[in-house]
Motif scaffolding. Structure first.
Motif, PDB file in Angstrom:
ATOM      1  N   ILE A  79      26.608  26.231  51.169  1.00 27.85           N
ATOM      2  CA  ILE A  79      27.384  26.818  50.077  1.00 27.85           C
ATOM      3  C   ILE A  79      26.549  26.803  48.799  1.00 27.85           C
ATOM      4  N   GLU A  80      26.558  27.930  48.111  1.00 25.37           N
ATOM      5  CA  GLU A  80      25.789  28.070  46.880  1.00 25.37           C
ATOM      6  C   GLU A  80      26.700  28.527  45.746  1.00 25.37           C
ATOM      7  N   ILE A  86      22.760  35.682  39.869  1.00 25.12           N
ATOM      8  CA  ILE A  86      21.329  35.899  40.129  1.00 25.12           C
ATOM      9  C   ILE A  86      20.672  34.605  40.614  1.00 25.12           C
ATOM     10  N   GLU A  87      20.820  33.552  39.821  1.00 31.17           N
ATOM     11  CA  GLU A  87      20.261  32.248  40.210  1.00 31.17           C
ATOM     12  C   GLU A  87      21.333  31.451  40.965  1.00 31.17           C
ATOM     13  N   VAL A 161      30.587  30.364  38.233  1.00 30.07           N
ATOM     14  CA  VAL A 161      31.428  31.562  38.161  1.00 30.07           C
ATOM     15  C   VAL A 161      31.601  32.162  39.557  1.00 30.07           C
ATOM     16  N   TYR A 162      30.553  32.029  40.362  1.00 31.31           N
ATOM     17  CA  TYR A 162      30.569  32.593  41.705  1.00 31.31           C
ATOM     18  C   TYR A 162      30.172  31.531  42.731  1.00 31.31           C
ATOM     19  N   VAL A 163      30.681  31.680  43.935  1.00 24.06           N
ATOM     20  CA  VAL A 163      30.200  30.898  45.073  1.00 24.06           C
ATOM     21  C   VAL A 163      30.058  31.834  46.268  1.00 24.06           C
ATOM     22  N   PRO A 194      31.280  35.964  51.755  1.00 27.61           N
ATOM     23  CA  PRO A 194      30.759  36.781  50.649  1.00 27.61           C
ATOM     24  C   PRO A 194      30.948  36.121  49.281  1.00 27.61           C
ATOM     25  N   ILE A 195      30.306  36.697  48.307  1.00 25.96           N
ATOM     26  CA  ILE A 195      30.399  36.195  46.937  1.00 25.96           C
ATOM     27  C   ILE A 195      31.828  36.340  46.437  1.00 25.96           C
ATOM     28  N   VAL A 196      32.369  35.249  45.910  1.00 28.23           N
ATOM     29  CA  VAL A 196      33.729  35.264  45.385  1.00 28.23           C
ATOM     30  C   VAL A 196      33.769  34.491  44.067  1.00 28.23           C
ATOM     31  N   SER A 197      34.822  34.730  43.303  1.00 30.98           N
ATOM     32  CA  SER A 197      35.046  34.022  42.044  1.00 30.98           C
ATOM     33  C   SER A 197      36.542  33.842  41.873  1.00 30.98           C
ATOM     34  N   LEU A 198      36.921  33.125  40.850  1.00 33.35           N
ATOM     35  CA  LEU A 198      38.332  32.962  40.571  1.00 33.35           C
ATOM     36  C   LEU A 198      38.930  34.257  40.043  1.00 33.35           C
TER      37      LEU A 198
END
Length: 206
Positions: A79-80, A86-87, A161-163, A194-198
């Motif tokens: 998990i990132e 970007i980073e 902000v994203y994971v 996939p990339i998700v956020s709140l």
């Protein structure tokens, strides 16, 4: 006048019942031996395996083991998190593979529940794992009770902000790798989640 109870019928089961029980016993023993041979890497005769498969829907025998079938690959979810998309920085679990230079830790007799569930998650479609979505949500919130389960939270002061979750194949390194202090090799298999956020950001986790 008091009557004595009639004597119990001490006749044994009929011949047909005895034959049926005997045949069932032979079948159970036979299938048990076939299953045992298979579990220890054997190759029973084809006719024996056919009989075993024929009886399988009856669930007469089973390996009855927690790990009756073991995977031969170590596919791991990493998990990132990111503040800008970007980073990306990796979260690290206490016991499962992550950092390539970290030796496998000893955890017996402790049973790390989160790490344990992550191993099972790697074998499943994440869309069928509601708990995994909730886990990502808590990481986006930097929930202390959840991040405390991890060895490393790369966002200790401000939540990401994203994971996202990447999927890697881990293998032990060779002797040359060990000489440099590296324990693992890994190659990327693809995206696990996939990339998700709140809610309120581009890709919401709902």
């Amino acid at each position: 006048m008091r009557h004595l109870p009639a004597a119990a019928d001490d006749r044994g089961p009929g011949k047909a019942a005895a034959l049926g029980v005997g045949a069932l016993t032979v079948l159970i023993l036979f299938c048990s031996l076939v299953e045992m041979d298979l579990r220890f890497g054997g190759n029973p005769p084809a006719f024996a395996q056919r009989i075993d498969r024929f009886a399988e829907p009856l669930h007469l025998v089973s390996s009855y083991g927690l790990f009756a079938v073991m995977t031969t690959r170590r596919e791991e979810i990493v998990i990132e998190g990111s503040s800008d998309g970007i980073e990306w920085r990796e979260y690290e679990f206490r016991y499962k593979p992550g950092d390539l230079f970290r030796a496998p830790p000893w955890n017996i007799p402790h049973q790390p529940r989160l790490d344990w569930q992550m191993w099972f998650a790697a074998l499943e479609d994440p869309r069928r794992l509601p708990w995994f979505w909730r886990f990502l949500q808590r990481l986006l919130e930097n929930e202390p009770s959840v991040t405390a389960l991890l060895r490393k939270n790369p966002f200790p002061d401000k939540p990401p902000v994203y994971v996202r979750a990447q999927f890697y194949d881990y293998t032990f390194t060779d002797e040359a790798g060990k000489a440099t202090g590296r324990w693992w090799e890994r190659h990327l298999l693809g995206l696990y989640f996939p990339i998700v956020s709140l809610k309120g950001h581009d890709k919401d986790l709902q």
